[in-house]
Design a protein around this motif. Structure first.
Motif, short mmCIF file in Angstrom:
data_model
loop_
_atom_site.label_atom_id
_atom_site.label_comp_id
_atom_site.label_asym_id
_atom_site.label_seq_id
_atom_site.Cartn_x
_atom_site.Cartn_y
_atom_site.Cartn_z
N GLU A 448 0.59 -1.23 0.04
CA GLU A 448 -0.06 0.13 -0.06
C GLU A 448 0.96 1.27 0.16
O GLU A 448 0.62 2.19 -0.53
N ALA A 449 1.85 1.35 0.81
CA ALA A 449 2.72 2.48 0.89
C ALA A 449 3.38 2.53 -0.50
O ALA A 449 3.87 3.74 -0.93
N ASP A 450 4.01 1.67 -1.03
CA ASP A 450 4.82 1.62 -2.38
C ASP A 450 3.74 2.29 -3.38
O ASP A 450 4.02 3.17 -4.35
N ALA A 451 2.53 1.85 -3.37
CA ALA A 451 1.56 2.38 -4.47
C ALA A 451 1.34 3.83 -4.19
O ALA A 451 1.23 4.65 -5.09
N LEU A 452 1.27 4.22 -2.89
CA LEU A 452 0.95 5.37 -2.79
C LEU A 452 2.22 6.51 -2.93
O LEU A 452 1.95 7.62 -3.35
N MET A 453 3.40 5.92 -2.82
CA MET A 453 4.66 6.58 -3.29
C MET A 453 4.76 7.00 -4.72
O MET A 453 4.80 8.01 -4.89
N TYR A 454 4.29 5.84 -5.69
CA TYR A 454 4.16 6.10 -6.90
C TYR A 454 3.32 7.02 -7.26
O TYR A 454 3.35 7.91 -8.29
N GLU A 455 1.99 7.24 -6.91
CA GLU A 455 0.96 8.30 -7.14
C GLU A 455 1.67 9.83 -6.61
O GLU A 455 1.54 10.63 -7.54
N ASP A 456 2.52 9.73 -5.47
CA ASP A 456 3.21 11.10 -5.19
C ASP A 456 4.23 11.46 -6.36
O ASP A 456 4.45 12.31 -6.57
N LYS A 457 4.84 10.27 -6.66
CA LYS A 457 6.08 10.77 -7.61
C LYS A 457 5.40 11.42 -9.03
O LYS A 457 5.79 12.02 -9.72
N LYS A 458 4.26 10.58 -9.50
CA LYS A 458 3.45 11.03 -10.69
C LYS A 458 3.13 12.57 -10.46
O LYS A 458 3.38 13.34 -11.43
N GLN A 459 2.74 12.94 -9.24
CA GLN A 459 2.18 14.35 -9.19
C GLN A 459 3.47 15.06 -9.20
O GLN A 459 3.27 16.50 -9.84
N TYR A 460 4.55 14.60 -8.61
CA TYR A 460 5.74 15.47 -8.50
C TYR A 460 6.19 15.89 -9.88
O TYR A 460 6.63 16.83 -10.35
N TYR A 461 6.28 14.86 -10.92
CA TYR A 461 6.75 15.20 -12.03
C TYR A 461 5.91 15.61 -12.89
O TYR A 461 6.26 16.36 -14.14
N ASP A 462 4.39 15.73 -12.72
CA ASP A 462 3.42 16.60 -13.27
C ASP A 462 3.71 18.01 -13.16
O ASP A 462 3.35 18.96 -13.98
N ARG A 463 4.32 18.23 -11.75
CA ARG A 463 4.28 19.78 -11.34
C ARG A 463 5.89 20.10 -12.00
O ARG A 463 5.97 21.31 -12.35
N PHE A 464 6.78 19.46 -12.33
CA PHE A 464 8.01 19.54 -12.74
C PHE A 464 8.50 18.50 -13.76
O PHE A 464 9.20 17.68 -13.54
N PRO A 465 7.77 18.75 -15.01
CA PRO A 465 8.06 18.04 -16.01
C PRO A 465 9.35 17.78 -16.65
O PRO A 465 10.14 16.79 -17.20
N GLU A 466 10.24 18.98 -16.45
CA GLU A 466 11.64 18.90 -16.67
C GLU A 466 12.74 18.15 -16.11
O GLU A 466 13.65 17.65 -16.64
N LEU A 467 11.95 17.65 -14.82
CA LEU A 467 12.67 16.81 -14.22
C LEU A 467 12.59 15.28 -14.51
O LEU A 467 13.03 14.29 -13.63
#
Length: 470
Positions: A448-467
């Motif tokens: 469950e924690a792993d799945a939530l981490m990937y959701e958070d990572k997707k949101q991060y790269y949506d905010r900073f696509p250059e990274l």
């Protein structure tokens, strides 16, 4: 009876001890009345095998505390012989002396309205005699043998210790029995096992263990004062504890402890822990003490082996780059919990923290810069999740396991990491947090924690696509 003439017929070191009678049925002063030539010679400073308090040699009729520190075990031994008319034997190695004592005592029937009497014979040796160590009563031998068989045939050390502590509590007819581990170098202590009688309103020791408890345990050694154990049978013994250690006395009283038997667990001259039982059957004190004297020898040895294996496992489970635990350690930890080799936690908190931006750093600045970023990330997590287990699961992924920690405490730490990670100029993590307050399956919590981490990572790269990784 001519006491001096009588004792002179003994070849071994022997004295005659008297115990003062009191009108209320209790006993008073304990004196060494006379000693044979071998016993008296042991007080000669130049030839004495043990150091005495009084350097003036032996004087007949003096209290034993003239020569030795007050010792409740010694008093129980001679009172059992002189007053209760029991032949007594003990084979002991008090910490205050570098030798083993083989001690015998026989009651003497002397018509004296003011005193009881017994002989006290001792043989001294610098090396342990295994034959004497195992010279126990049939009942004590059976109990020690059962403990040894369980320890040597165990595939689950913690579960076996629970069984042994239950057996010891039952054999002592005690309300509570416990083993606490100590590390006086690291200034830590921890609960290994405890057993509480049904219907006894006893709180678990783990409710009282904190960073300062090791100082409390250290005071027990000072109270025992070089003896091999402490036995409290009655209020007179409690008074002696009150004199030596008032804080401990108050704690025992507040816990409604009326009797206590406590042994330091010694291995290679180091105290690795303590075992004790409270409110035991004082009518059977001699057998209980006899049994525990040898049982603790084997328990201490097994604890030392268990701790050694844990240290070796730790050495093979550290991530050399970051200093946190590695994936192998994480897998072993999870396996121990799932298979029951470790106690099931009451609550489980899992945090997956994936380092953002590691690949661009490696590509643009080189792997040395990437390694520095990983070290910095590990340091941040160690500071942020102090008291939790931190693992580098691989690459840029870290896992934090927080067992039996309050949800709000872990949540606040996670939110701090998330807040700091919102600024791309900071070391940034994608974070997934899952908490199970029922102590369920740790593998489910990790998924469950792993799945939530990937959701958070997707949101991060949506905010900073250059990274975003390419």
């Amino acid at each position: 009876m001519d006491l001096q003439d009588y004792v002179n017929h003994f070849d071994s070191m022997t004295c005659i001890i008297s115990v003062e009678k009191k009108s209320d049925g209790s006993y008073g002063k304990i004196r060494i009345e006379v000693g044979n030539p071998a016993y008296v010679a042991s007080f000669d400073k130049a030839n004495a095998p043990i150091a005495m308090k009084d350097e003036n040699g032996f004087v007949p009729g003096c209290e034993y505390t003239t020569y030795l520190p007050k010792d409740l075990n010694f008093e129980h031994f001679v009172v059992a012989s002189a007053v209760n008319k029991k032949p007594m034997h003990a084979y002991i190695h008090p910490d205050r002396f570098p030798i083993w004592f083989n001690i015998f005592s026989l009651p003497l029937n002397i018509d004296d309205p003011d005193k009881y009497y017994c002989t006290y014979t001792q043989e001294l040796s610098t090396e342990a005699n295994t034959e004497q160590m195992t010279n126990l009563s049939a009942k004590a031998t059976s109990q020690v043998l059962q403990t040894c068989i369980k320890l040597r045939s165990s595939t689950n050390f913690l579960k076996t210790m629970d069984e042994i502590i239950h057996d010891i509590r039952t054999a002592c007819e005690a309300s509570y029995c416990c083993v606490m581990l100590t590390d006086f170098k690291e200034r830590t202590c921890s609960l290994l096992s405890e057993d509480i009688a049904v219907g006894v309103p006893q709180h678990s020791l783990k409710n009282f263990l904190d960073d300062s408890f090791i100082e409390y345990a250290e005071s027990w050694l000072k109270t025992i004062d070089g003896s091999n154990c402490l036995v409290i049978q009655d209020e007179n013994d409690m008074k002696e504890v009150k004199l030596r250690n008032p804080n401990w006395y108050r704690s025992l009283k507040s816990a409604e402890v009326e009797s206590l038997v406590l042994f330091p667990l010694q291995y290679n001259s180091e105290t690795v822990g303590f075992i004790w039982a409270t409110n035991f059957d004082t009518k059977d004190t001699d057998r209980i003490k006899e049994t525990l004297e040898l049982t603790t020898f084997f328990i201490a040895s097994e604890i030392a082996n268990y701790q050694l294996l844990q240290r070796l496992e730790m050495l093979s489970s550290t991530d050399l780059l970051t200093g946190v635990l590695n994936r192998n350690a994480m897998n072993n930890r999870v396996l121990r919990i799932v298979t029951g080799r470790e106690r099931k936690p009451e609550s489980i908190g899992i945090v997956f923290a994936d380092l953002n931006g590691l690949k661009p750093v490696n590509d643009k600045e080189g792997h040395n810069a990437g390694d520095c970023l990983l070290k910095e990330a590990a340091l941040i997590l160690k500071l942020s999740f102090e008291g939790c287990e931190i693992y580098r699961a691989g690459g840029d992924e870290f896992v934090i396991i927080a067992l039996d920690k309050p949800r709000k405490e872990i949540e606040s730490r996670v939110e701090k990491i998330r807040k700091d990670s919102a600024d791309p100029q900071n070391v940034s993590f994608a974070v997934g947090f899952y908490y199970d307050d029922k102590g369920g399956d740790i593998r489910v919590a990790m998924r469950e924690a792993d799945a939530l981490m990937y959701e958070d990572k997707k949101q991060y790269y949506d905010r900073f696509p250059e990274l975003r990784r390419k």
